[in-house]
Design a protein around this motif. Structure first.
Motif, short mmCIF file in Angstrom:
data_model
loop_
_atom_site.label_atom_id
_atom_site.label_comp_id
_atom_site.label_asym_id
_atom_site.label_seq_id
_atom_site.Cartn_x
_atom_site.Cartn_y
_atom_site.Cartn_z
N LYS A 93 59.34 -70.92 67.54
CA LYS A 93 60.55 -70.42 66.89
C LYS A 93 60.29 -69.03 66.31
O LYS A 93 61.16 -68.18 66.31
CB LYS A 93 60.97 -71.36 65.76
N LYS A 94 59.07 -68.81 65.83
CA LYS A 94 58.70 -67.56 65.18
C LYS A 94 58.48 -66.42 66.17
O LYS A 94 58.83 -65.28 65.90
CB LYS A 94 57.43 -67.80 64.36
N MET A 95 57.88 -66.73 67.35
CA MET A 95 57.44 -65.68 68.26
C MET A 95 58.09 -65.73 69.64
O MET A 95 57.87 -64.84 70.44
CB MET A 95 55.92 -65.79 68.47
N GLY A 96 58.81 -66.76 69.94
CA GLY A 96 59.33 -66.96 71.29
C GLY A 96 58.33 -67.76 72.12
O GLY A 96 58.51 -68.93 72.37
N LYS A 97 57.20 -67.13 72.47
CA LYS A 97 56.09 -67.79 73.15
C LYS A 97 54.80 -67.47 72.40
O LYS A 97 54.67 -66.39 71.82
CB LYS A 97 55.95 -67.31 74.61
N LYS A 98 53.87 -68.40 72.41
CA LYS A 98 52.61 -68.19 71.69
C LYS A 98 51.48 -68.96 72.38
O LYS A 98 51.70 -69.76 73.29
CB LYS A 98 52.72 -68.68 70.25
N THR A 99 50.27 -68.70 71.90
CA THR A 99 49.08 -69.44 72.31
C THR A 99 48.50 -70.10 71.08
O THR A 99 48.54 -69.54 69.99
CB THR A 99 48.04 -68.48 72.93
N ILE A 100 47.93 -71.28 71.29
CA ILE A 100 47.16 -71.98 70.26
C ILE A 100 45.78 -72.25 70.86
O ILE A 100 45.68 -72.66 72.02
CB ILE A 100 47.80 -73.33 69.87
N ILE A 101 44.74 -72.03 70.06
CA ILE A 101 43.38 -72.37 70.47
C ILE A 101 42.84 -73.37 69.47
O ILE A 101 42.89 -73.14 68.26
CB ILE A 101 42.47 -71.13 70.54
N LYS A 102 42.34 -74.50 69.98
CA LYS A 102 41.72 -75.53 69.14
C LYS A 102 40.27 -75.68 69.57
O LYS A 102 39.99 -75.87 70.75
CB LYS A 102 42.44 -76.87 69.30
N ILE A 103 39.37 -75.56 68.60
CA ILE A 103 37.95 -75.64 68.90
C ILE A 103 37.36 -76.78 68.07
O ILE A 103 37.35 -76.73 66.84
CB ILE A 103 37.23 -74.32 68.58
N ALA A 104 36.87 -77.79 68.76
CA ALA A 104 36.33 -78.98 68.09
C ALA A 104 34.98 -78.68 67.46
O ALA A 104 34.14 -77.97 68.03
CB ALA A 104 36.19 -80.12 69.10
N ASP A 105 34.79 -79.21 66.26
CA ASP A 105 33.52 -79.16 65.55
C ASP A 105 32.97 -77.75 65.36
O ASP A 105 31.75 -77.56 65.28
CB ASP A 105 32.48 -80.04 66.26
N LYS A 106 33.84 -76.77 65.29
CA LYS A 106 33.42 -75.38 65.08
C LYS A 106 34.17 -74.82 63.88
O LYS A 106 35.39 -74.91 63.81
CB LYS A 106 33.73 -74.53 66.34
N PHE A 107 33.40 -74.28 62.94
CA PHE A 107 33.98 -73.67 61.75
C PHE A 107 33.42 -72.26 61.65
O PHE A 107 32.23 -72.07 61.49
CB PHE A 107 33.64 -74.49 60.50
N PHE A 108 34.29 -71.28 61.80
CA PHE A 108 33.90 -69.89 61.82
C PHE A 108 33.73 -69.36 60.40
O PHE A 108 34.36 -69.85 59.47
CB PHE A 108 34.95 -69.05 62.55
N THR A 109 32.91 -68.32 60.25
CA THR A 109 32.79 -67.66 58.96
C THR A 109 34.03 -66.82 58.72
O THR A 109 34.74 -66.47 59.67
CB THR A 109 31.55 -66.74 58.91
N ASP A 110 34.27 -66.46 57.47
CA ASP A 110 35.41 -65.59 57.15
C ASP A 110 35.27 -64.25 57.87
O ASP A 110 36.26 -63.69 58.34
CB ASP A 110 35.54 -65.37 55.64
N ASP A 111 34.04 -63.73 57.95
CA ASP A 111 33.83 -62.45 58.65
C ASP A 111 34.22 -62.54 60.12
O ASP A 111 34.85 -61.64 60.66
CB ASP A 111 32.37 -62.00 58.53
N GLU A 112 33.84 -63.64 60.78
CA GLU A 112 34.21 -63.82 62.19
C GLU A 112 35.72 -63.90 62.35
O GLU A 112 36.30 -63.26 63.23
CB GLU A 112 33.58 -65.11 62.74
N LEU A 113 36.35 -64.66 61.49
CA LEU A 113 37.80 -64.84 61.58
C LEU A 113 38.57 -63.58 61.22
O LEU A 113 39.59 -63.28 61.84
CB LEU A 113 38.24 -66.01 60.70
N ASN A 114 38.08 -62.82 60.26
CA ASN A 114 38.78 -61.60 59.87
C ASN A 114 38.76 -60.55 60.97
O ASN A 114 39.62 -59.68 61.01
CB ASN A 114 38.22 -61.05 58.56
N GLN A 115 37.81 -60.64 61.89
CA GLN A 115 37.80 -59.73 63.03
C GLN A 115 39.04 -59.93 63.90
O GLN A 115 39.46 -59.02 64.61
CB GLN A 115 36.54 -59.92 63.87
#
Length: 150
Positions: free
Chosen positions: A49-71
């Motif tokens: 609804k927000k974007m029209g079309k989008k992608t979602i990525i789900k990664i099991a058992d993986k927790f990224f650092t804030d630095d990795e995610l902020n990139q």
């Protein structure tokens, strides 16, 4: 009317949502999802609804650092992140533009030392709202919308 999950639920891990479809592979490459030894699911061209079309990525058992995610803010500043534990969302995050971008973006100046010597790039964020960054070495300013990811 029944609702159906198009991408299966995640027991533990990270969900990256609201990814523009044209940025999917950039995010996969940036986070090196192809190097994980855990399950990763990519839902591409999903209705939003927000974007029209989008992608979602789900990664099991993986927790990224804030630095990795902020990139991710360099590629897709409006993504949202959910940390999942025992099938429940335990934390929601937004990406934040870091003040420096190390070895992430290629300098647009062909004469810059980073394009002519084997060295890492470094950019300072001059204006995060307008997406203006400046090379530490040659001082060339660039707009994030025009940069190439290393």
């Amino acid at each position: 009317m029944k609702k159906q999950l198009l991408v299966s639920a995640l027991e533990n891990g990270t969900v990256i949502d609201h990814i523009p479809c044209d940025k999917t592979m950039d995010i996969v490459n940036l986070l090196k999802i192809y190097e994980t030894d855990t399950t990763a699911m990519i839902g591409y061209n999903l209705d939003s609804k927000k974007m029209g079309k989008k992608t979602i990525i789900k990664i099991a058992d993986k927790f990224f650092t804030d630095d990795e995610l902020n990139q991710l803010s360099v590629i897709a500043p409006d993504v949202s992140l959910c940390i999942i534990k025992d099938f429940e969302v335990v934390e929601k995050k937004q990406v934040i533009m870091p003040s420096e971008l190390a070895n992430l973006v290629k300098c647009a100046n062909p004469k810059c030392i980073t394009n002519n010597e084997p060295m890492k790039t470094l950019f300072h964020v001059i204006n995060s709202e307008q997406g203006i960054i400046k090379c530490h070495y040659c001082e060339k300013e660039q707009n994030l919308a025009d940069v190439k990811i290393k």
